[in-house]
Scaffold this active site. Structure first.
Site, PDB file in Angstrom:
ATOM      1  N   LYS A  71      20.274 -32.525  14.852  1.00  0.00           N
ATOM      2  CA  LYS A  71      20.928 -31.560  13.965  1.00  0.00           C
ATOM      3  C   LYS A  71      19.938 -30.435  13.646  1.00  0.00           C
ATOM      4  CE  LYS A  71      24.482 -32.042  10.474  1.00  0.00           C
ATOM      5  NZ  LYS A  71      25.504 -31.275  11.179  1.00  0.00           N
ATOM      6  N   GLU A 106      31.867 -31.881  22.566  1.00  0.00           N
ATOM      7  CA  GLU A 106      32.287 -31.908  21.161  1.00  0.00           C
ATOM      8  C   GLU A 106      32.637 -30.487  20.740  1.00  0.00           C
ATOM      9  OE1 GLU A 106      29.209 -32.913  18.333  1.00  0.00           O
ATOM     10  OE2 GLU A 106      27.628 -32.164  19.633  1.00  0.00           O
ATOM     11  N   ARG A 154      18.853 -40.181  11.226  1.00  0.00           N
ATOM     12  CA  ARG A 154      19.115 -39.078  12.173  1.00  0.00           C
ATOM     13  C   ARG A 154      18.201 -37.893  11.875  1.00  0.00           C
ATOM     14  NH1 ARG A 154      25.221 -37.261  12.653  1.00  0.00           N
ATOM     15  NH2 ARG A 154      24.720 -36.186  10.699  1.00  0.00           N
TER      16      ARG A 154
HETATM   17  N1  PLP Z   1      28.868 -32.848  15.813  1.00  0.00           N
HETATM   18  C1  PLP Z   1      28.264 -31.784  15.273  1.00  0.00           C
HETATM   19  C2  PLP Z   1      27.795 -30.706  16.167  1.00  0.00           C
HETATM   20  C3  PLP Z   1      28.085 -31.714  13.882  1.00  0.00           C
HETATM   21  O1  PLP Z   1      27.504 -30.663  13.320  1.00  0.00           O
HETATM   22  C4  PLP Z   1      28.561 -32.767  13.077  1.00  0.00           C
HETATM   23  C5  PLP Z   1      28.384 -32.743  11.628  1.00  0.00           C
HETATM   24  O2  PLP Z   1      27.464 -33.284  11.081  1.00  0.00           O
HETATM   25  C6  PLP Z   1      29.183 -33.847  13.693  1.00  0.00           C
HETATM   26  C7  PLP Z   1      29.315 -33.862  15.059  1.00  0.00           C
HETATM   27  C8  PLP Z   1      29.681 -35.008  12.886  1.00  0.00           C
HETATM   28  O3  PLP Z   1      28.636 -35.818  12.467  1.00  0.00           O
HETATM   29  P1  PLP Z   1      28.762 -36.700  11.154  1.00  0.00           P
HETATM   30  O4  PLP Z   1      29.946 -37.548  11.330  1.00  0.00           O
HETATM   31  O5  PLP Z   1      27.502 -37.475  11.126  1.00  0.00           O
HETATM   32  O6  PLP Z   1      28.891 -35.745  10.034  1.00  0.00           O
HETATM   33  C1  COI Z   2      28.930 -31.809   8.691  1.00  0.00           C
HETATM   34  O1  COI Z   2      30.019 -32.266   8.990  1.00  0.00           O
HETATM   35  O2  COI Z   2      28.234 -32.286   7.788  1.00  0.00           O
HETATM   36  C2  COI Z   2      28.368 -30.661   9.388  1.00  0.00           C
HETATM   37  O3  COI Z   2      27.195 -30.458   9.290  1.00  0.00           O
HETATM   38  C3  COI Z   2      29.232 -29.793  10.165  1.00  0.00           C
HETATM   39  C4  COI Z   2      29.079 -28.365   9.799  1.00  0.00           C
HETATM   40  C5  COI Z   2      29.778 -27.587  10.833  1.00  0.00           C
HETATM   41  C6  COI Z   2      29.606 -28.065   8.439  1.00  0.00           C
END
Ligand code: PLP
Ligand code: COI
Length: 341
Positions: free
Chosen positions: A184, A220, A82
């Site tokens: 991200k 989200e 990612r």
């Molecule tokens: N959506 C957003 C905007 C995020 O910042 C995060 C955190 O990383 C997620 C979703 C969840 O992603 P993940 O499960 O890969 O941490």
């Molecule tokens: C994560 O879950 O790793 C994120 O980056 C979310 C952030 C809002 C702490």
């Protein structure tokens, strides 16, 4: 190895400086060999690309102590991939994916004394990030970059841990159609700061963002994807090109189907349907699965039957199975846990 003297069970989601961090520099078209350093400070030009035009991306993943005392990370290859997507979208050089996984492992190993013990409720949060570091004054990508990884022990993202939270339907957007919502990038989070401060001032824990084009579909929150459970126990999760492809959500889809035998629908979710769901949760690395008890849309309340006291029963099963896999209590699908030591 002796653990640090930290009150593991009472830490929140905050930053604590640890002993070592990883740094690799990109210059003249190539990455250097990378190294661990004790220096937590960064000195860059006042005109650095990151400072002027927000050319920065990041990742988030965790290291866990398993029941049998190993230290593992969860699917770091997915974060590497990612981050490569994020880099390409912001015209940054990709940090090689195998080196990303290695840098994460080095950072965890060097800070093993900060990996919370099994059963403490805390974990070690890892933050890989990359930014443009040389002077850029015309709008263009930087030529020099830093890739770094630091870590910090963390507790639950939402105060109260597994207690259901209340969410506001935001009037702001976090992403644009065809924008950067699916990567991200730091800029997405800067965009969400006014919205989250406003929501907190009004007594809400988080925002629900709707799709920026039509404002009829669920996207989200600022830091997690949504999961809904129907009254007949189906898992429903929004599909959209402008949300972050959560690794937790993709893992939960597998867990729901393959471990719990649940039906899963990944599809557009109309906001109008939300009132008919039985349970709602937020999923992400930081959020793990945080139950949502109530969603408020301009004064109109949607209260889920699961209530404000406990996680709904299906959400709870998903939570227990996922965290069971992460902590080595339940056998993980092949390749999901990377053993560090
Ligand atoms: N959506 C957003 C905007 C995020 O910042 C995060 C955190 O990383 C997620 C979703 C969840 O992603 P993940 O499960 O890969 O941490
Ligand atoms: C994560 O879950 O790793 C994120 O980056 C979310 C952030 C809002 C702490």
């Amino acid at each position: 190895m002796e653990k640090k003297n930290i009150d593991w069970s009472n830490i929140g989601f905050g930053y604590m400086k640890t002993d070592k961090r990883y740094v690799s520099l990109y210059k003249d078209g190539k990455w250097d060999g990378g190294t661990l350093t004790e220096d937590d400070k960064i000195t860059i030009s006042e005109c650095a690309g990151v400072l002027q035009y927000a050319q920065t991306i990041f990742e988030g993943l965790k290291a866990y102590t398993t029941e049998d005392g190993r230290i593992v990370t969860f699917r770091p290859d997915m974060n590497a991939s990612r981050m490569a997507d994020s880099a390409r979208r912001l015209e940054m050089p990709v940090f090689p994916e195998d080196r990303f996984v290695e840098a994460v492992a080095m950072t965890v190993k060097a800070n093993a004394a900060y990996v919370p013990p099994y059963g403490s409720g805390a974990t070690l949060y890892l933050r890989p990030y990359m930014f443009g570091s040389n002077p850029v004054i015309g709008v263009k990508p930087a030529d020099e970059y830093q890739f770094r990884v630091f870590c910090t022990p963390v507790g639950p993202y939402f105060k109260g841990g597994a207690k259901p939270i209340t969410i506001k339907v935001s009037d702001f957007d976090r992403a644009a159609p065809h924008g950067t919502g699916h990567i991200k990038a730091g800029l997405n989070y800067a965009m969400s700061l006014h919205a989250i401060v406003t929501a907190h001032e009004e007594g809400y824990d988080e925002n629900m963002y709707l799709d920026p084009a039509t404002r009829t579909k669920v996207e989200e929150t600022g830091g997690a994807n949504f999961l809904f459970i129907t009254k007949d126990n189906k898992v429903v999760t929004p599909k959209s090109d402008s949300i972050l492809p959560s690794i937790t959500r993709r893992s939960l889809v597998h867990v729901a189907k393959e471990y719990l035998g649940l039906e899963v629908e990944e599809r557009e979710v109309l906001f109008d349907e939300v009132k008919d769901f039985a349970e709602c949760g937020l999923c992400g690395t930081a959020a793990v699965i945080s139950p949502v008890g109530k969603i408020v849309d301009h004064g109109k309340e949607i209260c889920f039957p699961s209530g404000m006291e406990d996680m709904g029963p299906v959400t709870k099963k998903l939570y227990e199975t996922l965290t069971g896999i992460q902590m080595g209590k339940i056998e993980a699908p092949k390749g999901w846990l990377k053993e560090i030591m």
